[in-house]
Design a protein around this motif. Sequence first.
Motif, mmCIF file in Angstrom:
data_model
loop_
_atom_site.group_PDB
_atom_site.id
_atom_site.type_symbol
_atom_site.label_atom_id
_atom_site.label_comp_id
_atom_site.label_asym_id
_atom_site.label_seq_id
_atom_site.Cartn_x
_atom_site.Cartn_y
_atom_site.Cartn_z
ATOM 1 N N GLN A 96 0.820 -1.213 0.000
ATOM 2 C CA GLN A 96 0.000 0.000 0.000
ATOM 3 C C GLN A 96 0.857 1.268 0.000
ATOM 4 N N ASP A 97 2.001 1.244 0.683
ATOM 5 C CA ASP A 97 2.865 2.429 0.713
ATOM 6 C C ASP A 97 3.923 2.402 -0.395
ATOM 7 N N ASN A 98 3.838 1.431 -1.295
ATOM 8 C CA ASN A 98 4.733 1.282 -2.455
ATOM 9 C C ASN A 98 6.191 0.978 -2.109
ATOM 10 N N SER A 99 6.466 0.569 -0.884
ATOM 11 C CA SER A 99 7.854 0.319 -0.499
ATOM 12 C C SER A 99 8.258 -1.150 -0.600
ATOM 13 N N GLU A 100 7.299 -2.040 -0.593
ATOM 14 C CA GLU A 100 7.608 -3.472 -0.674
ATOM 15 C C GLU A 100 6.944 -4.089 -1.901
ATOM 16 N N ILE A 101 7.572 -5.161 -2.379
ATOM 17 C CA ILE A 101 7.042 -5.899 -3.528
ATOM 18 C C ILE A 101 6.389 -7.165 -2.999
ATOM 19 N N ILE A 102 5.165 -7.387 -3.416
ATOM 20 C CA ILE A 102 4.387 -8.543 -2.967
ATOM 21 C C ILE A 102 4.190 -9.485 -4.141
ATOM 22 N N GLY A 103 4.522 -10.748 -3.951
ATOM 23 C CA GLY A 103 4.289 -11.743 -4.984
ATOM 24 C C GLY A 103 2.827 -12.141 -5.006
ATOM 25 N N ARG A 121 17.654 -2.427 2.797
ATOM 26 C CA ARG A 121 18.137 -1.237 2.093
ATOM 27 C C ARG A 121 17.237 -0.844 0.929
ATOM 28 N N SER A 122 16.759 -1.839 0.190
ATOM 29 C CA SER A 122 15.878 -1.541 -0.949
ATOM 30 C C SER A 122 14.558 -0.950 -0.481
ATOM 31 N N VAL A 123 14.012 -1.474 0.604
ATOM 32 C CA VAL A 123 12.750 -0.941 1.125
ATOM 33 C C VAL A 123 12.950 0.497 1.612
ATOM 34 N N LYS A 124 14.035 0.764 2.314
ATOM 35 C CA LYS A 124 14.315 2.137 2.768
ATOM 36 C C LYS A 124 14.467 3.081 1.576
ATOM 37 N N MET A 125 15.164 2.614 0.550
ATOM 38 C CA MET A 125 15.367 3.415 -0.647
ATOM 39 C C MET A 125 14.020 3.726 -1.310
ATOM 40 N N ARG A 126 13.164 2.713 -1.457
ATOM 41 C CA ARG A 126 11.850 2.936 -2.074
ATOM 42 C C ARG A 126 11.014 3.907 -1.256
ATOM 43 N N LYS A 127 11.072 3.812 0.072
ATOM 44 C CA LYS A 127 10.310 4.741 0.921
ATOM 45 C C LYS A 127 10.749 6.176 0.668
ATOM 46 N N LEU A 128 12.043 6.383 0.536
ATOM 47 C CA LEU A 128 12.551 7.726 0.246
ATOM 48 C C LEU A 128 12.061 8.192 -1.122
ATOM 49 N N TRP A 129 12.171 7.345 -2.123
ATOM 50 C CA TRP A 129 11.716 7.697 -3.471
ATOM 51 C C TRP A 129 10.230 8.025 -3.480
ATOM 52 N N VAL A 130 9.435 7.222 -2.769
ATOM 53 C CA VAL A 130 7.990 7.466 -2.711
ATOM 54 C C VAL A 130 7.721 8.825 -2.069
ATOM 55 N N SER A 131 8.478 9.160 -1.036
ATOM 56 C CA SER A 131 8.252 10.420 -0.307
ATOM 57 C C SER A 131 8.455 11.652 -1.190
ATOM 58 N N VAL A 132 9.229 11.520 -2.245
ATOM 59 C CA VAL A 132 9.454 12.638 -3.165
ATOM 60 C C VAL A 132 8.800 12.391 -4.534
ATOM 61 N N SER A 133 7.898 11.425 -4.575
ATOM 62 C CA SER A 133 7.106 11.092 -5.771
ATOM 63 C C SER A 133 7.958 10.616 -6.957
ATOM 64 N N TRP A 134 9.046 9.927 -6.691
ATOM 65 C CA TRP A 134 9.887 9.364 -7.747
ATOM 66 C C TRP A 134 9.583 7.895 -8.021
ATOM 67 N N PHE A 135 8.739 7.285 -7.207
ATOM 68 C CA PHE A 135 8.484 5.855 -7.293
ATOM 69 C C PHE A 135 7.070 5.591 -6.837
ATOM 70 N N PRO A 136 6.397 4.591 -7.385
ATOM 71 C CA PRO A 136 6.843 3.607 -8.373
ATOM 72 C C PRO A 136 6.849 4.188 -9.783
ATOM 73 N N PRO A 137 7.515 3.464 -10.705
ATOM 74 C CA PRO A 137 7.536 3.958 -12.078
ATOM 75 C C PRO A 137 6.124 4.004 -12.665
ATOM 76 N N LYS A 138 5.909 4.963 -13.508
ATOM 77 C CA LYS A 138 4.599 5.094 -14.179
ATOM 78 C C LYS A 138 4.578 4.186 -15.397
ATOM 79 N N ASP A 139 3.432 3.571 -15.639
ATOM 80 C CA ASP A 139 3.292 2.684 -16.809
ATOM 81 C C ASP A 139 3.331 3.435 -18.094
#
Length: 139
Positions: A96-103, A121-139
């Motif tokens: 829901q917060d876009n920081s983790e990948i669910i199979g 580290r990847s989850v922390k990185m994604r949380k930072l990216w989400v906080s500045v609207s850089w992630f997840p990638p747009k389709d």
Amino acid sequence: MSISAKLREKIRLAANDICGYCQSPQHLIPIVFEMEHILPTAEGGTDEEENLWLACRVCNSFKHAKTHAIDPNTKRKVRLFNPRKQIWNEHFEFSQDNSEIIGKTACGRATVIALKLNNTRSVKMRKLWVSVSWFPPKD
């Protein structure tokens, strides 16, 4: 056999400069993404286009020579996700917060675990990216 610069660029364009496994965009990672062998050369894979895709160094290093992993739900050995032939959204989704990948499928769940897609580290990185609207990638 080596992979030509022309083929590398073709794959990079086809992958939209995004890791085929964790969906990290190249422009946010300082280390150049690698040409990932879907069937590892150690298992007979070639440098032909149909066996290559773009992967970040983290995903590629955890995948290494793996082709299969155990699905934690069914306890069955399944093939890892093939970003060249399979559609990411059919096998994975973001939390829901876009920081983790669910199979979502056996293949997706096994790949999440085998490639450690939710390492700290990847989850922390994604949380930072989400906080500045850089992630997840747009389709």
